[in-house]
Design an enzyme around this catalytic site. Structure first.
Site, PDB file in Angstrom:
ATOM      1  CG  ASP A 269      -4.625  -1.024   7.905  1.00  0.00           C
ATOM      2  OD1 ASP A 269      -4.540  -1.823   6.955  1.00  0.00           O
ATOM      3  OD2 ASP A 269      -3.789  -0.974   8.838  1.00  0.00           O
TER       4      ASP A 269
ATOM      5  CG  ASP B 188      -0.542   0.008   2.524  1.00  0.00           C
ATOM      6  OD1 ASP B 188       0.652  -0.300   2.725  1.00  0.00           O
ATOM      7  OD2 ASP B 188      -1.331   0.301   3.433  1.00  0.00           O
TER       8      ASP B 188
HETATM    9 MG    MG Z   1      -2.771  -0.688  13.302  1.00  0.00          MG
END
Ligand code: MG
Ligand code: ADP
Length: 393
Positions: free
Chosen positions: A187, A46
């Site tokens: 995330d 990422d």
């Molecule tokens: Mg984390």
């Protein structure tokens, strides 16, 4: 020995409400939830503008709360934090008096979001309780789920300005500047935009998101927590980032996303041996993630599983972020018939593995791991869940 069934969202919400009543003496008026995640493939890609393929989990951070009119913010977590207080109070930030990271450390993830929140009007103070079924520090991204839950909660108090995708960036920024973790964007994106019964192929360069169906009832995703966390992880993560950046720079590219295997072999002389190995992981992993998304779309689980194993080996040998416990968990899972693939997931040096398997062998796999693993493993069997939500009260 059963898998820990992810806490039902309803039970978690009830727990948060009860804690709010105890702490603040009234019913909360607002509730939100944001999930943790597991990354199926695409590790350490990422922050190299690459591809990732995570799914949101049936494990959530829940935040309940109530606005208050005196400009104060009071936060309580129901989670244990070693020696840190569970409650903290501070004022709504102003231009003259911005928030700064401090103690307790757990509150920094929330403070960072509050500080960076692009409020379309004045943000009121509030009381809030946070509770979570995402294991803290287990590699399933309790940190991003806490940031995203906080952001979603703030939206209920005062609308935000800007595009939906920039919400992920605000949460990422909070983790960078308030928690000191130079994390990528995966995330936060998956916790915000996860889709039930789908993994998301996320292009971290364009930020385009493609849902990939993952709802076959014959297939399960098993997460195994090694329950170890080697301290090396936090120091090695920024070093890996730096090695990737310097490899891209030496090859004359903006990021390793712009490098293919041919470029890498041609430019090998320009790199140190370590830079070459780190880059080889990232470049091959981006390719594997693209192939894995295609395999999943056509229900080709054998190919998907093989790519997971190649990913693990590359993380172990070229990127050097695995550890003996994760290697053992992968090996044990792969030794059971009906398992398609298994790999470490998350930053590494501990945390979890993710295993794709036939649903009816899950119990056998867990039993086998429990018997043979040198530590104590915990398990999560989760379907792909939706992203952050406002919860009706
Ligand atoms: Mg984390
Ligand atoms: P991971 O994101 O893999 O769970 P991190 O180390 O990135 O691990 O984030 C864990 C930290 O996030 C915790 O130590 C704590 O500071 C904070 N955190 C996450 N969830 C909560 C929560 N429910 N209450 C308080 N702090 C939390």
């Amino acid at each position: 020995m059963a898998a820990t069934r992810p806490s039902e969202g309803a039970a978690l919400l009830a727990e948060a409400r009860a804690a709010f009543r105890r702490e603040f003496g009234s019913e909360p008026a607002l509730a939100v939830s944001a999930p943790g995640r597991v990354n199926l493939i695409g590790e350490h890609t990422d922050y190299n503008a690459g591809l990732v393929l995570p799914m949101a989990l049936e494990l959530w951070t829940v935040l309940v709360g109530m606005p208050r009119s005196d400009g104060h913010i009071s936060l309580l977590t129901t989670s244990e934090h070693a020696d840190e207080p569970k409650r903290v109070e501070f004022s709504v930030p102003t231009a003259e008096k911005p928030l700064e990271p401090g103690l307790p450390r757990w509150a920094n993830y929330m403070k960072g979001v509050i500080q960076h929140y692009p409020a379309a009007g004045p943000l009121p103070g509030f009381n809030a309780v946070v509770t979570s079924s995402v294991p803290l520090g287990g590699g399933l991204s309790s940190s991003a789920s806490l940031e995203v839950a906080t952001y979603t909660f703030l939206q209920q108090l005062c609308p935000d300005s800007g595009a939906a995708i920039s919400r992920a960036m605000v949460c990422q920024q909070a983790e960078h500047s308030f928690a000191g973790v130079p994390c990528g964007i995966m995330d936060q994106l998956i916790s915000l935009f996860g889709q039930k019964d789908h993994a998301l192929l996320i292009d971290c360069r364009s930020l385009e998101i493609h849902p990939v169906p993952l709802s076959d009832p014959g297939i399960a995703v098993l997460i195994t927590n090694s329950n170890v966390k080697h301290s090396l992880g936090s120091s090695q993560y920024p070093i890996r980032r730096q090695q990737c950046e310097s490899a891209a720079k030496a090859l004359g590219k903006k990021s390793l996303r712009d490098v293919d295997m041919k470029d890498l072999e041609i430019g090998k002389e320009l790199l140190t041996n370590l830079e070459y190995l780190r880059a080889r992981h990232v470049v091959s992993e981006i390719q594997r993630t693209s192939e894995a998304a295609a395999a999943l779309s056509s229900s080709n689980y054998l190919v998907f599983g093989r790519l997971m194993v190649e990913s693990h080996n590359s993380l172990r040998d070229d990127f050097e972020v695995s550890c003996p416990e994760l290697d053992q968990l992968v090996m044990l899972a792969l030794s059971v018939p009906g398992v398609y693939g298994s790999r470490m997931t998350g930053g590494g040096f501990g945390g979890c593995t993710v295993t794709l398997l036939e649903a009816d062998v899950a119990t056998r796999v867990m039993q086998h791991i429990q018997e043979q693993y040198k530590g104590t493993a915990t398990f999560y069997l989760s379907k792909a869940a939706d992203g952050a939500k406002v919860q009706p009260l």
